[in-house]
Design a protein around this motif. Structure first.
Motif, PDB file in Angstrom:
ATOM      1  N   VAL A   5      25.637 -51.077   4.639  1.00 54.59           N
ATOM      2  CA  VAL A   5      25.789 -52.399   4.021  1.00 54.59           C
ATOM      3  C   VAL A   5      24.542 -53.243   4.280  1.00 54.59           C
ATOM      4  O   VAL A   5      24.072 -53.978   3.400  1.00 54.59           O
ATOM      5  CB  VAL A   5      27.053 -53.097   4.560  1.00 54.59           C
ATOM      6  CG1 VAL A   5      27.138 -54.522   4.045  1.00 54.59           C
ATOM      7  CG2 VAL A   5      28.304 -52.311   4.158  1.00 54.59           C
ATOM      8  N   SER A   6      23.980 -53.127   5.503  1.00 57.88           N
ATOM      9  CA  SER A   6      22.763 -53.882   5.823  1.00 57.88           C
ATOM     10  C   SER A   6      21.605 -53.466   4.922  1.00 57.88           C
ATOM     11  O   SER A   6      20.779 -54.297   4.547  1.00 57.88           O
ATOM     12  CB  SER A   6      22.386 -53.672   7.292  1.00 57.88           C
ATOM     13  OG  SER A   6      23.374 -54.198   8.140  1.00 57.88           O
ATOM     14  N   LYS A   7      21.562 -52.172   4.575  1.00 59.54           N
ATOM     15  CA  LYS A   7      20.505 -51.709   3.677  1.00 59.54           C
ATOM     16  C   LYS A   7      20.651 -52.365   2.311  1.00 59.54           C
ATOM     17  O   LYS A   7      19.656 -52.800   1.706  1.00 59.54           O
ATOM     18  CB  LYS A   7      20.557 -50.187   3.549  1.00 59.54           C
ATOM     19  CG  LYS A   7      19.415 -49.603   2.724  1.00 59.54           C
ATOM     20  CD  LYS A   7      18.067 -49.901   3.396  1.00 59.54           C
ATOM     21  CE  LYS A   7      16.902 -49.320   2.620  1.00 59.54           C
ATOM     22  NZ  LYS A   7      15.607 -49.644   3.260  1.00 59.54           N
ATOM     23  N   TYR A   8      21.870 -52.439   1.838  1.00 53.79           N
ATOM     24  CA  TYR A   8      22.112 -53.146   0.578  1.00 53.79           C
ATOM     25  C   TYR A   8      21.646 -54.602   0.693  1.00 53.79           C
ATOM     26  O   TYR A   8      20.989 -55.137  -0.212  1.00 53.79           O
ATOM     27  CB  TYR A   8      23.596 -53.106   0.229  1.00 53.79           C
ATOM     28  CG  TYR A   8      23.975 -52.018  -0.741  1.00 53.79           C
ATOM     29  CD1 TYR A   8      23.477 -52.010  -2.033  1.00 53.79           C
ATOM     30  CD2 TYR A   8      24.832 -51.002  -0.366  1.00 53.79           C
ATOM     31  CE1 TYR A   8      23.831 -51.010  -2.937  1.00 53.79           C
ATOM     32  CE2 TYR A   8      25.194 -49.990  -1.260  1.00 53.79           C
ATOM     33  CZ  TYR A   8      24.680 -50.000  -2.542  1.00 53.79           C
ATOM     34  OH  TYR A   8      25.036 -49.008  -3.433  1.00 53.79           O
TER      35      TYR A   8
ATOM     36  N   PHE B  91      21.215 -57.209  -2.285  1.00 49.75           N
ATOM     37  CA  PHE B  91      22.628 -57.181  -2.650  1.00 49.75           C
ATOM     38  C   PHE B  91      23.445 -57.796  -1.509  1.00 49.75           C
ATOM     39  O   PHE B  91      24.085 -57.091  -0.731  1.00 49.75           O
ATOM     40  CB  PHE B  91      23.067 -55.742  -2.939  1.00 49.75           C
ATOM     41  CG  PHE B  91      22.349 -55.104  -4.092  1.00 49.75           C
ATOM     42  CD1 PHE B  91      22.828 -55.247  -5.389  1.00 49.75           C
ATOM     43  CD2 PHE B  91      21.165 -54.384  -3.891  1.00 49.75           C
ATOM     44  CE1 PHE B  91      22.155 -54.673  -6.460  1.00 49.75           C
ATOM     45  CE2 PHE B  91      20.494 -53.812  -4.955  1.00 49.75           C
ATOM     46  CZ  PHE B  91      20.981 -53.965  -6.243  1.00 49.75           C
ATOM     47  N   ARG B  92      23.434 -59.105  -1.439  1.00 54.32           N
ATOM     48  CA  ARG B  92      24.048 -59.812  -0.308  1.00 54.32           C
ATOM     49  C   ARG B  92      25.561 -59.715  -0.298  1.00 54.32           C
ATOM     50  O   ARG B  92      26.195 -59.949   0.725  1.00 54.32           O
ATOM     51  CB  ARG B  92      23.636 -61.293  -0.324  1.00 54.32           C
ATOM     52  CG  ARG B  92      24.127 -62.054  -1.540  1.00 54.32           C
ATOM     53  CD  ARG B  92      23.572 -63.468  -1.609  1.00 54.32           C
ATOM     54  NE  ARG B  92      24.107 -64.341  -0.605  1.00 54.32           N
ATOM     55  CZ  ARG B  92      25.277 -64.989  -0.694  1.00 54.32           C
ATOM     56  NH1 ARG B  92      26.050 -64.804  -1.749  1.00 54.32           N
ATOM     57  NH2 ARG B  92      25.671 -65.799   0.255  1.00 54.32           N
ATOM     58  N   ASP B  93      26.185 -59.389  -1.428  1.00 55.22           N
ATOM     59  CA  ASP B  93      27.648 -59.335  -1.512  1.00 55.22           C
ATOM     60  C   ASP B  93      28.188 -57.914  -1.422  1.00 55.22           C
ATOM     61  O   ASP B  93      29.391 -57.697  -1.608  1.00 55.22           O
ATOM     62  CB  ASP B  93      28.126 -59.964  -2.827  1.00 55.22           C
ATOM     63  CG  ASP B  93      27.702 -61.427  -2.948  1.00 55.22           C
ATOM     64  OD1 ASP B  93      27.644 -62.108  -1.908  1.00 55.22           O
ATOM     65  OD2 ASP B  93      27.425 -61.878  -4.084  1.00 55.22           O
ATOM     66  N   ALA B  94      27.325 -56.950  -1.184  1.00 60.99           N
ATOM     67  CA  ALA B  94      27.761 -55.550  -1.160  1.00 60.99           C
ATOM     68  C   ALA B  94      28.725 -55.303  -0.003  1.00 60.99           C
ATOM     69  O   ALA B  94      28.607 -55.896   1.073  1.00 60.99           O
ATOM     70  CB  ALA B  94      26.547 -54.627  -1.034  1.00 60.99           C
ATOM     71  N   TYR B  95      29.681 -54.417  -0.235  1.00 64.03           N
ATOM     72  CA  TYR B  95      30.618 -54.039   0.824  1.00 64.03           C
ATOM     73  C   TYR B  95      31.199 -52.670   0.517  1.00 64.03           C
ATOM     74  O   TYR B  95      31.092 -52.152  -0.601  1.00 64.03           O
ATOM     75  CB  TYR B  95      31.729 -55.076   0.973  1.00 64.03           C
ATOM     76  CG  TYR B  95      32.659 -55.188  -0.222  1.00 64.03           C
ATOM     77  CD1 TYR B  95      33.860 -54.485  -0.281  1.00 64.03           C
ATOM     78  CD2 TYR B  95      32.328 -56.004  -1.306  1.00 64.03           C
ATOM     79  CE1 TYR B  95      34.703 -54.588  -1.384  1.00 64.03           C
ATOM     80  CE2 TYR B  95      33.159 -56.121  -2.410  1.00 64.03           C
ATOM     81  CZ  TYR B  95      34.351 -55.410  -2.439  1.00 64.03           C
ATOM     82  OH  TYR B  95      35.184 -55.507  -3.536  1.00 64.03           O
TER      83      TYR B  95
ATOM     84  N   VAL C 156      21.186 -48.464  -6.371  1.00 61.25           N
ATOM     85  CA  VAL C 156      20.490 -47.950  -5.186  1.00 61.25           C
ATOM     86  C   VAL C 156      20.824 -46.473  -5.066  1.00 61.25           C
ATOM     87  O   VAL C 156      21.997 -46.085  -5.115  1.00 61.25           O
ATOM     88  CB  VAL C 156      20.910 -48.702  -3.909  1.00 61.25           C
ATOM     89  CG1 VAL C 156      20.144 -48.151  -2.704  1.00 61.25           C
ATOM     90  CG2 VAL C 156      20.667 -50.193  -4.060  1.00 61.25           C
ATOM     91  N   SER C 157      19.793 -45.642  -4.881  1.00 58.88           N
ATOM     92  CA  SER C 157      20.010 -44.196  -4.840  1.00 58.88           C
ATOM     93  C   SER C 157      20.746 -43.789  -3.565  1.00 58.88           C
ATOM     94  O   SER C 157      20.678 -44.463  -2.531  1.00 58.88           O
ATOM     95  CB  SER C 157      18.672 -43.460  -4.903  1.00 58.88           C
ATOM     96  OG  SER C 157      17.916 -43.701  -3.731  1.00 58.88           O
ATOM     97  N   LYS C 158      21.420 -42.672  -3.647  1.00 60.53           N
ATOM     98  CA  LYS C 158      22.145 -42.148  -2.493  1.00 60.53           C
ATOM     99  C   LYS C 158      21.190 -41.840  -1.338  1.00 60.53           C
ATOM    100  O   LYS C 158      21.493 -42.107  -0.174  1.00 60.53           O
ATOM    101  CB  LYS C 158      22.920 -40.893  -2.887  1.00 60.53           C
ATOM    102  CG  LYS C 158      23.599 -40.214  -1.698  1.00 60.53           C
ATOM    103  CD  LYS C 158      24.132 -38.842  -2.031  1.00 60.53           C
ATOM    104  CE  LYS C 158      24.540 -38.100  -0.767  1.00 60.53           C
ATOM    105  NZ  LYS C 158      25.019 -36.733  -1.034  1.00 60.53           N
TER     106      LYS C 158
END
Length: 870
Positions: free
Chosen positions: A291-294, A299-303, A213-215
Motif C-alpha cells: 500500500v505504501s508503494k501505491y 495513489f493516496r487512497d489505495a487499499y 501499477v505493474s505486478k
C-alpha cells in the motif's frame, strides 16, 4: 437411618463427575469398586466424620480436603464434591474417589482413593536432525518429573509444529508415543515422531485490480514475501510481441526500462539473498509495504480489499485484491510559522515542484528524515532548534491536485546540559569523553551527534549494532541531556597462521591489544588479563620457519599524546633475518640478508576542510645487510645499506562503521622520500660500485588509495577500491633502489618481506605473478566488491562477497601501460572474530595468461588476515 452394618458407597458419575465437568473438559477415568450397600441419594444425611483413610497409589495431604475428622458434614453434599474438584485441579491425579467405608449411628468413616498421574522419565525425537532437535528441546521446556497428560502432549505437539511452520514446513505432522518406563514406577517415556514433509514455498503471488501499477513493481515492494525462483525469459514472448504490434500506443506510454521490468519481472526471479519462505508477520508488514508503494506513486487512497492464501502440497499461492483509487499530484505548497528561514529557502530543501506525483514518503523524508541529512528538520536542528516541528496538512483536494500547508513550530534553540556515557565496562570514561563533539553549554547540533557516533564506532571497542543515543530534552529551560549508550565488544586480537612460500611453511603469531593501558601496567588489579581501558595499542608479532627465517616486531601507539588533543604518537621496531645455504656466517656457502628497522610517527586530526581529515609525519630508519646474497638485486649481493626517510600522509575517513561499513569513504595519500645523498655529495656515480651506490638508499615514493562504500539495498553494499603507487629516483646513474619495491599478486600475506618489499594482494593469481623479477616501481589495482552480511553479531560478524579485480605492475615508466591489466573475478567470505580479527576466504579466477604461459591462470583459493588481500 441405616444402622449396625457396614456400608460401602461409591458416588456415581452423576453426583461427582458432573460437577467436575464444569471445571474441566477432560473425561475422568474411573474404576468403581464393588458396592454392597445401597443408599438413598434423594435424602442426604448429616454425619460426623469419625476417620479418614487413604488408598490407591498416591499420597496426599489431608489438608486438601474441605472437611476434617470430628466435623459434621452432609453426605452426599457440597464439601465432598468440592473437595474432589480441589484435588482434581492440582493435576496430580487421574483417579479420585471418596467413599463411606463404615457408619456407626451418625458417625461416618471415609476413604480417599487416589491414583497418581504418570510422570516423565525421558523423551526423544525421530525424523529430525541434531540441530533441529536442540532448538525444539529449548522451546518445549519439559523435564524429567513433569506430569504427563493429554494437555502436556498437545502443548508439545503444537510447539513443535509452530517451530517447523516458522521454517516453511507447513505440512509437518507430529505423533506422540507413550511407553511405560521399565525401571521407574509410574514413569513413562515420550517419543515424538516428526515428519517435516517438504518445505512449502511461495509459488505465485497474484495481484488483482492493479490497472495502473505493474505486478512486478508491487511485488518488489514486498521485501520479505517473495515468489520462488523462476527462469523463463522467453515464456509467451510471441504473445507479447503480437500485443505490441496491436497496441503501439500502450508501449509508447512507458519508457523501455519500465517495459523490460514488466516483461522480465514475471519471467525471471532469482532468489539469492531472500528465500521464498512464508512468514505471517512479514507478510502483514509487506501488505503495508504494498500500500505504501501505491502511496509513493500518487495513489493516496489505495487499499487492499481482501487477500487469501492457498496451500497445495508444497506450493503456496497468495491472492491479493487491491483498489487503486485515483492518482494525485502536488499543486501548491506553502509554509506557515517559519521566521528563521524564508519560505523560498525551505522550498529548495523540500525539492518538490508543482505537478510532481503526490508522494507522502518523499514529503516526510524531505521534511524530517532524509538519509543524507539534507532536509528541513536537519537545517533547523543543526542550528540548535531541537524543539522544531513541521506538520504537513492537506488543505485542499481538487480533482487530482492537492494543496499542502506545512505548519512549522520553530521553538527555541536548545543547549546541551549533561553529556552522559553508559555501558562501558572496560574503556575508561575519559577515553570516550575526549572523542565527543557534543560539549555541555554548546548549542544543540544533530550533525555533531551523528559524527560522535561515527567516531566512537571507529575506535573498534563497541558493538556497532547496539550503540544508541538517548536525548532527554527539557523544553521548559531549553536544554537537552544526551546519553551515549555503548556495549563493549572484545577488541584485542590473537593471530596464528601458517603459509607456504619459498618451498617451506611459515608460522606466524601475533598479539594486538587495541585498548591497552600503559599507566596501569604496575597496578596488580589491572591485569585482567592485561591492563586496558586507555585506548592505547600494543602489538607483538613473530614469524618463523624455524630453519632460516625469523621476524620479530613490537609497536606501541598513543592516540591522545598528552591527553588534551587528538595528537597520536606511534613507535615501532622490528628485526628480520633470512639466511640460506649450508655454510656458517663467514663461509662462502653462507648467504643472508638482515634488516633492522624503526619508525616514529606523529599524527594529528584536522578540523579543516572537515573533521574527517588527519595527517601524519613519520621518520623511518632501516638498515639492510646483505651477505653473499644475489636474490634481491643481481648487482648488489654483498654489503650494507641505510635508509633514512620521511613520510607525509593525509587521509580522510568517513565510513560509518569499522567492521561492516555501509556508506562513506576512505582516502589516503602518502609521500615518502629520502635525502638526495648522491646529488648533495657532488660525486660521479656512473662508475661507482654497488656498495657506494646503495650505502644510502635514495628514492621517493607516493601512493594513493581510495575505498568507497554505498548501500545498494538495505544491507547490500557496493565497495569500490583503487590503489596505485610509484617509486622514483634522483640520480639516473644509480637508478631505482633495490629495496622497498612493489610486488603485486596473491593473497597479500607476504610470507617473506626480506627485502622491505610492499606486497599488494590480487585474487585469482599467485604471489607476485605479474611482478617483474626484481620488483616493480609502478602498480595499479582496481577492485569492485558486492557485500551482503550473514551475521552482524559482534561475536562473529560474517559477510559474503563477490568481486571483480584488475591490476598490473611495471619495472619503470618505459614499460608502463595503464590499460594492460590482468583481470579476475570470484567469490568470498569474511569472518570477523574479536580475538582473531578479520579472516578472509576467497576463490578467484584469473582470466588472463601470464607472460610465457599458454593458458589463463584459472582458479585460485586465497586466505587473508586483517584485510591483507585488500
Amino acid at each position: 437411618m441405616l444402622k449396625n452394618y457396614s456400608i460401602y458407597i461409591l458416588f456415581s458419575f452423576f453426583v461427582i463427575f458432573c460437577s467436575i465437568e464444569s471445571y474441566t473438559q477432560e473425561d475422568l477415568p474411573y474404576s468403581p469398586k464393588d458396592s454392597t450397600i445401597l443408599i438413598n441419594y434423594n435424602e442426604a444425611a448429616v454425619y460426623e466424620i469419625g476417620g479418614i483413610t487413604t488408598s490407591g497409589s498416591a499420597n496426599f495431604d489431608p489438608r486438601m480436603l474441605l472437611f476434617a475428622v470430628g466435623e459434621r458434614i452432609e453426605i452426599p453434599g457440597d464439601k465432598i464434591s468440592k473437595s474432589i474438584k480441589r484435588l482434581w485441579e492440582t493435576g496430580l491425579y487421574e483417579e479420585i474417589d471418596i467413599a463411606i467405608t463404615r457408619i456407626m449411628d451418625d458417625i461416618a468413616f471415609l476413604d480417599v482413593y487416589l491414583v497418581e498421574r504418570s510422570r516423565l522419565v525421558a523423551y526423544g525425537f525421530s525424523g529430525i536432525n541434531k540441530s533441529d532437535e536442540t532448538e525444539v528441546r529449548a522451546k518445549i521446556k519439559i523435564a524429567q518429573g513433569n506430569i504427563v497428560n493429554d494437555n502436556l502432549k498437545r502443548t508439545c505437539t503444537n510447539i513443535i509444529k509452530d517451530y517447523f511452520i516458522g521454517k516453511g514446513f507447513y505440512n509437518v505432522s507430529v505423533s506422540v508415543r507413550e511407553e511405560p518406563d521399565k525401571k521407574v514406577a509410574n514413569g513413562v517415556n515420550l517419543f515424538f515422531n516428526i515428519d517435516k514433509g517438504k518445505k512449502v514455498k511461495i509459488a505465485e503471488i497474484t495481484i488483482n485490480g492493479n490497472q495502473k501499477v505493474s505486478k512486478s513493481t508491487l511485488t518488489r515492494a514486498m521485501k520479505e514475501t517473495k515468489e520462488r525462483s523462476r527462469f523463463m525469459p522467453f515464456y509467451k514472448a510471441d504473445t507479447v510481441i503480437a500485443y505490441m504490434f496491436k497496441n503501439p500506443d500502450y508501449y509508447k506510454s512507458k519508457d523501455i526500462l519500465e517495459h523490460a521490468s514488466d516483461y522480465f519481472g514475471e519471467r525471471v526471479k532469482l532468489r539469492i539473498f531472500k528465500s521464498s519462505k512464508f512468514v505471517e508477520s512479514s507478510y502483514e508488514t509487506d501488505k503495508n509495504n504494498l500500500v505504501s508503494k501505491y502511496n509513493d506513486l500518487g495513489f493516496r487512497d489505495a487499499y487492499i480489499e481482501s487477500d487469501s492464501i492457498v496451500i497445495n502440497k508444497n506450493n503456496m499461492y497468495i491472492n491479493i485484491n487491491v483498489n487503486e483509487g485515483d492518482k494525485y499530484y502536488f499543486r501548491n505548497i506553502t509554509f506557515v510559522g517559519n521566521t528563521k528561514y524564508k519560505s523560498e529557502a525551505l522550498s529548495q530543501l523540500l525539492r518538490i515542484e508543482k505537478g510532481d506525483v503526490y508522494n507522502q514518503s518523499r514529503l516526510t523524508a524531505n521534511l524530517t528524515m532524509n538519509e543524507t541529512g539534507n532536509d528541513i528538520s536537519s537545517l533547523y536542528m543543526n542550528d540548535g532548534y531541537l524543539f522544531f516541528y513541521a506538520n504537513p496538512v492537506e488543505v485542499l483536494i481538487e480533482n487530482d491536485s492537492i494543496d499542502i500547508e506545512i505548519r512549522i513550530i520553530e521553538g527555541k534553540q536548545a543547549r546541551y546540559n549533561k553529556i552522559l556515557v553508559s555501558g562501558n565496562t572496560k574503556t575508561n570514561d575519559n577515553v570516550i569523553i575526549r572523542e565527543l563533539t557534543t560539549i555541555p553549554g554548546q548549542m544543540f547540533n544533530r550533525a555533531d551527534i551523528i559524527r560522535t557516533q561515527q567516531v566512537l564506532l571507529s575506535l573498534g571497542y563497541f558493538d556497532q549494532e547496539k550503540m544508541q543515543v538517548l536525548p532527554k530534552p527539557n523544553e521548559a529551560d531549553g536544554t537537552v541531556d544526551i546519553e551515549y549508550v555503548v556495549e563493549e565488544t572484545s577488541s584485542d586480537q590473537f593471530e596464528l597462521s601458517a603459509g607456504y612460500g619459498g618451498g617451506t611453511f611459515l608460522l606466524s603469531a601475533g598479539l594486538a591489544f587495541n585498548n591497552f593501558s600503559f599507566k596501569k601496567m604496575f597496578t596488580k588489579e589491572a591485569w585482567r588479563p592485561i591492563p586496558s581501558g586507555d585506548g592505547q595499542r600494543l602489538a607483538l608479532r613473530v614469524s618463523t620457519n624455524v630453519l632460516y627465517y625469523q621476524y620479530y616486531s613490537l609497536s606501541f601507539s598513543e592516540p591522545w599524546l598528552g591527553g588534551k588533543k587528538p595528537n597520536s604518537l606511534s613507535v615501532s621496531v622490528y628485526y628480520q633475518n633470512y639466511r640460506s645455504g649450508s655454510g656458517k656466517r663467514g663461509e662462502s656457502a653462507y648467504s643472508a640478508i638482515d634488516i633492522i628497522g624503526a619508525n616514529v610517527s606523529f599524527g594529528k586530526k584536522l578540523k579543516w576542510p572537515d573533521d574527517y581529515f588527519q595527517v601524519s609525519h613519520s621518520l623511518i630508519y632501516q638498515h639492510y645487510r646483505v651477505t653473499n646474497y644475489s636474490g634481491v638485486f643481481s648487482s648488489f649481493s654483498d654489503g650494507y645499506s641505510n635508509s633514512f626517510s620521511y613520510m607525509f600522509a593525509i587521509g580522510r575517513s568517513s565510513v560509518n562503521a569499522p567492521i561492516y561499513p555501509r556508506e562513506g569513504s576512505d582516502i589516503l595519500f602518502s609521500f615518502q622520500l629520502t635525502p638526495p645523498f648522491s646529488l648533495l655529495s657532488g660525486k660521479d656515480f656512473s662508475n661507482a660500485t654497488a656498495q657506494e651506490k646503495y650505502k644510502y638508499l635514495e628514492f621517493y615514493k607516493w601512493k594513493f588509495n581510495v575505498s568507497w562504500y554505498t548501500k545498494v539495498i538495505e544491507n547490500l553494499v557496493l565497495n569500490v577500491r583503487m590503489k596505485t603507487g610509484f617509486m622514483g629516483y634522483y640520480n639516473a646513474d644509480i637508478g631505482a633502489a633495490p629495496f622497498e619495491r612493489f610486488y603485486l599478486g596473491g593473497d597479500g600475506l607476504s610470507t617473506y618481506q626480506y627485502d622491505g618489499r610492499e606486497v599488494i594482494g590480487m585474487r585469482g593469481y599467485d604471489d607476485s605473478d605479474f611482478t617483474p623479477a626484481n620488483g616493480a616501481t609502478i602498480f595499479n589495482k582496481f577492485t569492485a566488491e558486492l557485500r551482503y552480511p550473514v551475521s552482524l553479531n559482534p561475536a562473529a560478524t560474517i559477510y559474503l562477497l563477490t568481486f571483480v579485480e584488475a591490476g598490473n605492475a611495471w619495472t619503470d615508466f618505459k614499460e608502463y601501460s595503464p590499460f594492460k591489466l590482468y583481470k579476475s573475478a570470484g567469490v568470498g567470505v569474511r569472518i570477523n572474530l574479536p580475538m582473531f580479527g578479520l579472516l578472509g576466504f576467497d576463490w578467484g579466477y584469473g582470466f588472463d595468461k601470464l607472460p610465457g604461459a599458454t593458458q589463463a591462470r584459472g582458479g585460485k583459493f586465497h586466505i587473508s588476515i586483517n584485510s591483507s588481500i585488500d
